[in-house]
Enzyme design. Structure first.
Site, PDB file in Angstrom:
ATOM      1  N   ARG A  67     -31.444   3.954  -8.307  1.00  0.00           N
ATOM      2  CA  ARG A  67     -31.872   3.884  -7.640  1.00  0.00           C
ATOM      3  C   ARG A  67     -31.532   4.782  -6.114  1.00  0.00           C
ATOM      4  O   ARG A  67     -30.822   5.592  -6.053  1.00  0.00           O
ATOM      5  CB  ARG A  67     -31.282   2.521  -6.186  1.00  0.00           C
ATOM      6  CG  ARG A  67     -31.919   1.136  -6.505  1.00  0.00           C
ATOM      7  CD  ARG A  67     -31.026  -0.017  -5.929  1.00  0.00           C
ATOM      8  NE  ARG A  67     -29.669   0.010  -6.461  1.00  0.00           N
ATOM      9  CZ  ARG A  67     -28.539   0.285  -5.365  1.00  0.00           C
ATOM     10  NH1 ARG A  67     -28.889   0.743  -4.243  1.00  0.00           N
ATOM     11  NH2 ARG A  67     -27.216  -0.008  -6.782  1.00  0.00           N
ATOM     12  N   TYR A 195     -38.984   4.238 -10.245  1.00  0.00           N
ATOM     13  CA  TYR A 195     -37.606   2.495 -10.677  1.00  0.00           C
ATOM     14  C   TYR A 195     -37.489   1.615 -10.402  1.00  0.00           C
ATOM     15  O   TYR A 195     -37.815   2.002  -8.890  1.00  0.00           O
ATOM     16  CB  TYR A 195     -36.437   3.750 -10.639  1.00  0.00           C
ATOM     17  CG  TYR A 195     -34.793   3.288 -10.789  1.00  0.00           C
ATOM     18  CD1 TYR A 195     -35.266   3.089 -12.167  1.00  0.00           C
ATOM     19  CD2 TYR A 195     -34.205   2.212  -9.680  1.00  0.00           C
ATOM     20  CE1 TYR A 195     -33.767   1.715 -12.218  1.00  0.00           C
ATOM     21  CE2 TYR A 195     -33.709   1.447  -9.883  1.00  0.00           C
ATOM     22  CZ  TYR A 195     -33.085   1.052 -11.298  1.00  0.00           C
ATOM     23  OH  TYR A 195     -31.757   0.674 -11.713  1.00  0.00           O
ATOM     24  N   LYS A 204     -34.662  -5.167  -4.414  1.00  0.00           N
ATOM     25  CA  LYS A 204     -33.969  -4.776  -3.137  1.00  0.00           C
ATOM     26  C   LYS A 204     -35.126  -4.982  -2.654  1.00  0.00           C
ATOM     27  O   LYS A 204     -33.834  -5.600  -0.970  1.00  0.00           O
ATOM     28  CB  LYS A 204     -33.260  -3.681  -3.839  1.00  0.00           C
ATOM     29  CG  LYS A 204     -32.075  -3.764  -4.702  1.00  0.00           C
ATOM     30  CD  LYS A 204     -31.262  -5.014  -5.406  1.00  0.00           C
ATOM     31  CE  LYS A 204     -30.424  -4.514  -6.995  1.00  0.00           C
ATOM     32  NZ  LYS A 204     -29.534  -5.608  -6.748  1.00  0.00           N
ATOM     33  N   HIS A 224     -26.341 -10.442  -2.204  1.00  0.00           N
ATOM     34  CA  HIS A 224     -26.809 -10.150  -3.425  1.00  0.00           C
ATOM     35  C   HIS A 224     -25.831 -10.390  -4.582  1.00  0.00           C
ATOM     36  O   HIS A 224     -24.756 -10.166  -5.060  1.00  0.00           O
ATOM     37  CB  HIS A 224     -26.477  -8.506  -3.496  1.00  0.00           C
ATOM     38  CG  HIS A 224     -26.030  -7.419  -4.560  1.00  0.00           C
ATOM     39  ND1 HIS A 224     -25.542  -6.690  -4.778  1.00  0.00           N
ATOM     40  CD2 HIS A 224     -27.234  -7.560  -5.563  1.00  0.00           C
ATOM     41  CE1 HIS A 224     -26.116  -5.475  -6.236  1.00  0.00           C
ATOM     42  NE2 HIS A 224     -26.436  -6.294  -6.521  1.00  0.00           N
ATOM     43  N   SER A 246     -23.488  -3.458  -8.212  1.00  0.00           N
ATOM     44  CA  SER A 246     -23.976  -2.968  -8.916  1.00  0.00           C
ATOM     45  C   SER A 246     -23.148  -2.480 -10.338  1.00  0.00           C
ATOM     46  O   SER A 246     -22.310  -1.224  -9.764  1.00  0.00           O
ATOM     47  CB  SER A 246     -25.136  -1.768  -8.315  1.00  0.00           C
ATOM     48  OG  SER A 246     -25.954  -2.082  -7.691  1.00  0.00           O
ATOM     49  N   CYS A 248     -21.499  -3.691 -12.230  1.00  0.00           N
ATOM     50  CA  CYS A 248     -19.864  -4.590 -12.594  1.00  0.00           C
ATOM     51  C   CYS A 248     -20.239  -5.308 -13.632  1.00  0.00           C
ATOM     52  O   CYS A 248     -19.481  -6.526 -13.038  1.00  0.00           O
ATOM     53  CB  CYS A 248     -19.332  -4.925 -10.862  1.00  0.00           C
ATOM     54  SG  CYS A 248     -19.188  -3.515  -9.981  1.00  0.00           S
ATOM     55  N   ASP A 273     -28.842 -12.294 -10.155  1.00  0.00           N
ATOM     56  CA  ASP A 273     -28.822 -10.581  -8.983  1.00  0.00           C
ATOM     57  C   ASP A 273     -29.206 -10.254  -7.522  1.00  0.00           C
ATOM     58  O   ASP A 273     -28.364 -10.728  -6.705  1.00  0.00           O
ATOM     59  CB  ASP A 273     -30.163  -9.856  -9.753  1.00  0.00           C
ATOM     60  CG  ASP A 273     -29.122  -8.648  -8.728  1.00  0.00           C
ATOM     61  OD1 ASP A 273     -27.929  -8.018  -9.103  1.00  0.00           O
ATOM     62  OD2 ASP A 273     -30.392  -7.859  -8.424  1.00  0.00           O
ATOM     63  N   ARG A 364     -32.220   0.248 -18.688  1.00  0.00           N
ATOM     64  CA  ARG A 364     -32.300  -1.310 -18.500  1.00  0.00           C
ATOM     65  C   ARG A 364     -33.003  -2.589 -18.945  1.00  0.00           C
ATOM     66  O   ARG A 364     -34.145  -1.703 -20.121  1.00  0.00           O
ATOM     67  CB  ARG A 364     -32.839  -1.085 -17.149  1.00  0.00           C
ATOM     68  CG  ARG A 364     -32.548  -0.527 -15.702  1.00  0.00           C
ATOM     69  CD  ARG A 364     -31.390  -1.587 -15.501  1.00  0.00           C
ATOM     70  NE  ARG A 364     -30.465  -1.388 -14.693  1.00  0.00           N
ATOM     71  CZ  ARG A 364     -30.125  -1.878 -13.679  1.00  0.00           C
ATOM     72  NH1 ARG A 364     -30.040  -2.931 -13.408  1.00  0.00           N
ATOM     73  NH2 ARG A 364     -29.511  -0.921 -12.076  1.00  0.00           N
TER      74      ARG A 364
HETATM   75  C1  OXD Z   1     -28.596  -3.331  -8.679  1.00  0.00           C
HETATM   76  C2  OXD Z   1     -29.530  -4.043  -9.785  1.00  0.00           C
HETATM   77  O1  OXD Z   1     -28.492  -2.036  -8.882  1.00  0.00           O
HETATM   78  O2  OXD Z   1     -29.352  -5.323  -9.416  1.00  0.00           O
HETATM   79  O3  OXD Z   1     -28.094  -4.153  -8.146  1.00  0.00           O
HETATM   80  O4  OXD Z   1     -30.389  -3.077 -10.450  1.00  0.00           O
HETATM   81 MN    MN Z   2     -28.587  -5.497  -8.033  1.00  0.00          MN
END
Ligand code: OXD
Ligand code: MN
Length: 586
Positions: A67, A195, A204, A224, A246, A248, A273, A364
């Site tokens: 991102r 992306y 998002k 989130h 993100s 974590c 998420d 990913r």
């Molecule tokens: C983020 C995702 O970047 O969930 O938070 O991809």
């Molecule tokens: Mn996320």
């Protein structure tokens, strides 16, 4: 007469001038037809048909791998409505700047129209979006990540209540990349990136940035957050929603194989998420996962760290920017030992150590949610699941103990609003810098975060049975720099304490920052952890917290007088409690 959706699509086509327009119906046959086409156009490469049936690899442009927050804008008439933590442009200026980039951009391309539903088909929480895009990667990913096609069209009918999203790869040049949100007209424009977080507009852009704006207007919450259910030995399931920045470990936590499974504690996955939540008639907060798939970070994922997702990834999965072994299997750091000789890196080059990692750190997987063995039988319940606890967590080498509970809702909002974490590869920019990331929403809140805090406080006034609010930190390090807590499945030990606190029987001591488990409160059977390590994990260091208070003050000042007074009050209360505790020690 054309429906509002058809009219919007016509306008998008008039601007982008595609060679042809394809409306997606979301069927299996269509998925396979588009995949064949994507293979022919080298958008995807096939993986090993025996070990990874119906799985494919996508290699993105090397400059387009995460991102890009610096080119992500909230476009509201008033700058103050976007607030100090968002990039902002006036809607007309943003459109004037970016419209020329869209003009004729699809001239030799196909425009795919993807109507999609966020949320279970029969849920009153669900909302419709439509994305038009010239990227087959986006189309195929959206078919996994959302309920796309006919279901959405049927739900929408002739209504104009949908969130339109215009997407084009453009020329992929970082200088011509813009991710624009117009919350006042519920509109998204994204150009120059393929992306996931920039281009799958359901995620998002809609489910967090636009939805957070709608949620404030309409009295609900778009967060989130992962959603999980923790089952106890009696079979009772307690649902917890957790906000972590993100990369974590949200996905791993949501799908955890609990270390306490032999004692009858297991974890069920509802979402990894995003949570959309509403207060029900009985005064409980109920949550749905608006998504239908998982878009998770691959590196570090293994049979040890997340066996459930590893199982899910064996079929019908898409991989982005991972390595490729000579057996045509996906490979990433942490999956299992060393890469087999002849492995190609994420750019498709023969890997050597000097070329850096095999997989991009933000590579990913994209996989249907129902494929994970831990998926909750209630993950598609139209009324959502009742949330008993929130957990906020960040990556902190110091300061935050393994777990603590806030004193009440208002203090919990302060805990969430002052969350901080070390940055990761999920966004471009320096990795490992500590930044304040309130409720893990810093990059995703579609309006002024001061108003967002006020919204949280107002919601608290309306819930009769509010979730209890906790903070966790799996990432605390000792003096030798090593992690003190093993994490992953062992985190179930912390979740067990949390559900005990919810039921009123978890042991805790009151500290200036909130309630911390007593030394005997966590179930540590079978875990080789010394008393000294446990003490360090649970320690509240007055010097660290004093500098934390200063940093929080600087952060709060950014919001000027729009910051709710209740948060300044909580800041003062914390300062008072810390100074009383240090006086008591003297
Ligand atoms: C983020 C995702 O970047 O969930 O938070 O991809
Ligand atoms: Mn996320």
């Amino acid at each position: 007469m054309a429906t509002p959706l058809e009219k919007w699509v016509e306008e998008a086509a008039a601007l982008t001038k595609p060679r042809q327009i394809v409306w997606c119906d979301g069927s299996k046959q269509e998925y396979h037809r588009l995949l064949e086409q994507a293979l022919a156009e080298n958008v995807f490469l096939p993986l090993n048909e025996r070990s990874y049936p119906n799985c494919y690899l996508h290699r993105s442009d090397p400059s387009d791998v995460a991102r890009t927050e610096q080119v992500t804008f909230i476009c509201t008439r008033e700058k103050s409505d976007a607030g100090p933590t968002n990039n902002w442009m006036v809607p007309e200026e943003a459109k004037a700047k970016v419209r020329p980039l869209f003009d004729g951009v699809m001239r030799n391309r196909t425009m795919y129209v993807i109507p999609y539903l966020m949320g279970p088909v029969d849920s009153p929480f669900s909302r419709v979006g439509v994305e038009v895009t010239d990227s087959l990667y986006v189309v195929l990913s959206m078919m996994i990540m959302t309920r796309a096609g006919k279901k959405a069209i049927e739900r929408l009918g002739r209504s104009d209540d949908f969130v339109p999203g215009l997407h084009s790869l453009g020329d992929l040049h970082p200088e011509r990349r813009y991710i624009l949100h117009f919350p006042e007209e519920k509109l998204i424009w994204s150009i120059g990136s393929g992306y996931g977080g920039n281009a799958l507009l359901s995620k998002k852009c809609f489910s967090l940035r636009i939805a957070s704006w709608l949620a404030r207007q309409q009295g609900w919450m778009a967060e989130h957050m992962l959603i999980l259910g923790m089952e106890d030995p009696s079979g009772q399931v307690t649902y917890i929603a957790g906000a972590f920045p993100s990369a974590c470990g949200k996905t791993n936590l949501a799908m955890m194989v609990s270390a306490l499974e032999p004692m009858g504690y297991r974890v069920w996955t509802v979402g990894d998420d995003i949570a959309w939540m509403q207060i029900d008639a009985d005064g409980y907060l109920r949550a749905i996962n608006p998504e239908a798939g998982f878009f998770g970070v691959a590196p570090g994922t293994s049979r040890q760290t997340n066996p459930n997702v590893m199982e899910a990834l064996r079929r019908n999965a898409l991989f982005t920017n991972v390595g490729l072994t000579p057996d045509r299997e996906p490979w990433w750091e942490g999956i299992n030992g060393e890469p087999p000789p002849g492995t190609l890196n994420w750019r498709g080059e023969r890997w050597t150590r000097s070329r850096g990692p095999v997989a991009h750190p933000n590579s990913r997987y994209t996989v249907p949610a129902h494929q994970t063995p831990s998926i909750s039988p209630h993950w598609e319940d139209p009324q959502g699941v009742p949330i008993s606890a929130f957990i906020f967590g960040g990556r902190r080498a110091r300061v935050a103990p393994l777990v603590y509970e806030s004193r009440d809702w208002q203090h919990g909002v302060f805990v969430g609003a002052t969350m901080a974490s070390e940055t990761t590869a999920a966004a471009t920019g320096a990795v490992g810098i500590t930044r304040r990331d309130p409720m893990a929403m810093l990059p995703f809140c579609g309006y002024n975060m001061a108003d967002y805090f006020a919204h949280w406080l107002a919601i608290g006034q309306r819930i009769t049975h509010p979730p209890r609010i906790f903070h966790v930190n799996w990432f605390r390090r000792g003096a030798d720099g090593k992690f003190l807590w093993p994490g992953f499945g062992e985190n179930a030990r912390v979740l067990k304490w949390i559900i005990e606190r919810v039921r009123g029987n978890g042991r805790a001591i009151e500290t200036p920052i909130g309630y911390v488990p007593t030394h005997d409160a966590l179930t540590l059977d079978g875990l080789p952890i010394s008393r000294a390590t446990l003490e360090e994990l649970l320690r509240v260091d007055p010097t660290d917290w004093a500098s934390e208070l200063d940093d929080i003050q600087k952060f709060f000042k950014r919001f000027g007088n729009r910051l709710p007074a209740a948060l300044w009050q909580e800041h003062q209360n914390l300062a008072d409690r810390l100074s009383q505790a240090s006086l008591a020690r003297k």
